[in-house]
Design a protein around this motif. Sequence first.
Motif, PDB file in Angstrom:
ATOM      1  N   GLN A 144       0.758  -1.225   0.112  1.00 34.58           N
ATOM      2  CA  GLN A 144      -0.105   0.041  -0.020  1.00 34.58           C
ATOM      3  C   GLN A 144       0.871   1.128   0.003  1.00 34.58           C
ATOM      4  O   GLN A 144       0.559   2.200  -0.658  1.00 34.58           O
ATOM      5  CB  GLN A 144      -0.945   0.062   1.412  1.00 34.58           C
ATOM      6  N   LYS A 145       1.861   1.273   0.965  1.00 32.05           N
ATOM      7  CA  LYS A 145       2.896   2.295   0.903  1.00 32.05           C
ATOM      8  C   LYS A 145       3.763   2.514  -0.492  1.00 32.05           C
ATOM      9  O   LYS A 145       3.808   3.454  -1.058  1.00 32.05           O
ATOM     10  CB  LYS A 145       3.797   2.090   1.988  1.00 32.05           C
ATOM     11  N   LEU A 146       3.996   1.339  -1.191  1.00 30.90           N
ATOM     12  CA  LEU A 146       4.643   1.360  -2.500  1.00 30.90           C
ATOM     13  C   LEU A 146       3.769   2.050  -3.543  1.00 30.90           C
ATOM     14  O   LEU A 146       3.993   2.907  -4.116  1.00 30.90           O
ATOM     15  CB  LEU A 146       4.764   0.034  -2.913  1.00 30.90           C
ATOM     16  N   ALA A 147       2.284   1.661  -3.574  1.00 35.13           N
ATOM     17  CA  ALA A 147       1.439   2.367  -4.401  1.00 35.13           C
ATOM     18  C   ALA A 147       1.179   3.779  -4.153  1.00 35.13           C
ATOM     19  O   ALA A 147       1.201   4.494  -5.030  1.00 35.13           O
ATOM     20  CB  ALA A 147      -0.020   1.529  -4.076  1.00 35.13           C
ATOM     21  N   ASP A 148       1.234   4.054  -2.886  1.00 32.59           N
ATOM     22  CA  ASP A 148       0.928   5.783  -2.672  1.00 32.59           C
ATOM     23  C   ASP A 148       2.447   6.339  -3.038  1.00 32.59           C
ATOM     24  O   ASP A 148       2.138   7.512  -3.567  1.00 32.59           O
ATOM     25  CB  ASP A 148       0.676   5.631  -1.059  1.00 32.59           C
ATOM     26  N   THR A 149       3.645   5.684  -2.894  1.00 34.12           N
ATOM     27  CA  THR A 149       4.741   6.290  -3.388  1.00 34.12           C
ATOM     28  C   THR A 149       4.669   6.384  -4.926  1.00 34.12           C
ATOM     29  O   THR A 149       5.287   7.781  -5.456  1.00 34.12           O
ATOM     30  CB  THR A 149       5.911   5.262  -3.147  1.00 34.12           C
ATOM     31  N   VAL A 150       4.170   5.432  -5.574  1.00 32.94           N
ATOM     32  CA  VAL A 150       4.032   5.760  -7.130  1.00 32.94           C
ATOM     33  C   VAL A 150       2.927   6.844  -7.453  1.00 32.94           C
ATOM     34  O   VAL A 150       3.362   7.825  -8.210  1.00 32.94           O
ATOM     35  CB  VAL A 150       3.685   4.247  -7.692  1.00 32.94           C
ATOM     36  N   VAL A 175      -1.524  -4.405  -6.527  1.00 32.27           N
ATOM     37  CA  VAL A 175      -1.079  -3.175  -6.360  1.00 32.27           C
ATOM     38  C   VAL A 175      -1.528  -2.040  -7.666  1.00 32.27           C
ATOM     39  O   VAL A 175      -1.597  -0.930  -7.549  1.00 32.27           O
ATOM     40  CB  VAL A 175       0.498  -3.378  -6.493  1.00 32.27           C
ATOM     41  N   ARG A 176      -1.657  -2.645  -8.592  1.00 34.57           N
ATOM     42  CA  ARG A 176      -2.249  -1.944  -9.927  1.00 34.57           C
ATOM     43  C   ARG A 176      -3.410  -1.417  -9.664  1.00 34.57           C
ATOM     44  O   ARG A 176      -3.716  -0.305  -9.895  1.00 34.57           O
ATOM     45  CB  ARG A 176      -2.264  -2.844 -11.195  1.00 34.57           C
ATOM     46  N   GLN A 177      -4.608  -2.059  -9.044  1.00 36.14           N
ATOM     47  CA  GLN A 177      -5.737  -1.371  -8.604  1.00 36.14           C
ATOM     48  C   GLN A 177      -5.595  -0.479  -7.421  1.00 36.14           C
ATOM     49  O   GLN A 177      -6.366   0.630  -7.661  1.00 36.14           O
ATOM     50  CB  GLN A 177      -6.565  -2.662  -8.270  1.00 36.14           C
ATOM     51  N   MET A 178      -4.638  -0.504  -6.668  1.00 37.38           N
ATOM     52  CA  MET A 178      -4.454   0.447  -5.627  1.00 37.38           C
ATOM     53  C   MET A 178      -4.049   1.687  -6.414  1.00 37.38           C
ATOM     54  O   MET A 178      -4.464   2.929  -5.893  1.00 37.38           O
ATOM     55  CB  MET A 178      -3.279  -0.044  -4.534  1.00 37.38           C
ATOM     56  N   ILE A 179      -3.322   1.571  -7.294  1.00 30.63           N
ATOM     57  CA  ILE A 179      -2.697   2.987  -8.052  1.00 30.63           C
ATOM     58  C   ILE A 179      -3.665   3.391  -8.759  1.00 30.63           C
ATOM     59  O   ILE A 179      -3.855   4.656  -9.058  1.00 30.63           O
ATOM     60  CB  ILE A 179      -1.376   2.450  -8.802  1.00 30.63           C
ATOM     61  N   LEU A 180      -4.229   2.621  -9.609  1.00 33.90           N
ATOM     62  CA  LEU A 180      -5.294   3.045 -10.739  1.00 33.90           C
ATOM     63  C   LEU A 180      -6.730   3.406 -10.123  1.00 33.90           C
ATOM     64  O   LEU A 180      -7.373   4.200 -10.578  1.00 33.90           O
ATOM     65  CB  LEU A 180      -5.724   1.828 -11.702  1.00 33.90           C
ATOM     66  N   ASP A 181      -6.773   3.043  -8.750  1.00 34.57           N
ATOM     67  CA  ASP A 181      -7.987   3.953  -8.172  1.00 34.57           C
ATOM     68  C   ASP A 181      -7.634   5.455  -7.652  1.00 34.57           C
ATOM     69  O   ASP A 181      -8.508   6.098  -7.486  1.00 34.57           O
ATOM     70  CB  ASP A 181      -8.125   2.988  -6.716  1.00 34.57           C
TER      71      ASP A 181
END
Length: 279
Positions: free
Chosen positions: A212-218, A244-250
């Motif tokens: 989740q932190k990785l996604a937020d960082t991206v 992770v892809r969905q976390m980012i694309l959301d």
Amino acid sequence: MSYKIVVDSCCELPEELKGDPRFEIVPLGIEVGDWHIQDDAGFNQAEFLKKVAECPTCPRSSCPSPDRYKQSFDCDADHIYVVTLSANLSGSHNSAVLGKNLYEEKHKDKKIHVVDSRSASCGEAQIALKAMELEEQGLSFEEIVKRLEDFRDEMNTYFVLNNLETLRKNGRLTGVKALVASTLNIKPVMGATAEGTIIQLGQAIGFKKALQKLADTVVQGTKNPQKKCLMITHCNNPAKAESVRQMILDKVQFADSRILDTAGISSMYANDGGIIIAV
């Protein structure tokens, strides 16, 4: 003008391009104890991960020789682009440059450019696909070289691994001043400097929170995502890669997104379950 894109085997190409005559993958070598293989089309990830789990010593890699790169330049293409692992992580880049110099001694008319990805895995793939895109636009060699270097300089690489022991024992974490104890189940979120060395960006308790932190960082670190491709590589972990892809694309919209599985060298350093992102 015809062209060719040469990558070392840490680059994960999409399946549809692995047999494409415009691309050539130059393999690195892998050693797990007494077991020696080439990171080529015959790489079996499941077999490799089993060997690593059973071996008491850390796996090691060896870069291609300059002559092997030189062989890849012996083709009909007018323009050749070479994309390698970060020069600060591997000797692959230096071998490619030496191979280029050797080839150019007798072939003055060939235009060859070697790109230090300052990344690995899907970071290399990003640059290779950009080279193809720019060539298909019909741009000059010189303009493509400039745009590739600019693209590389704007790209960011991030990753979360279940463990960092392979990177540590192979001397790839020399730029990291301190890492938390793995016994605490604290997972570092890692990235790369502009020079291509590894740094720690943050940490979280447990792999799920680290992703989740990785996604937020991206999300926070990506400028103009609507013009970029989100590229995610995983080592035997497709569900987490999709998560992770969905976390980012959301949170942000990208022009495209791809999920790729690691080949040999990336599997060796990412270890079972690792997630890498380049954008």
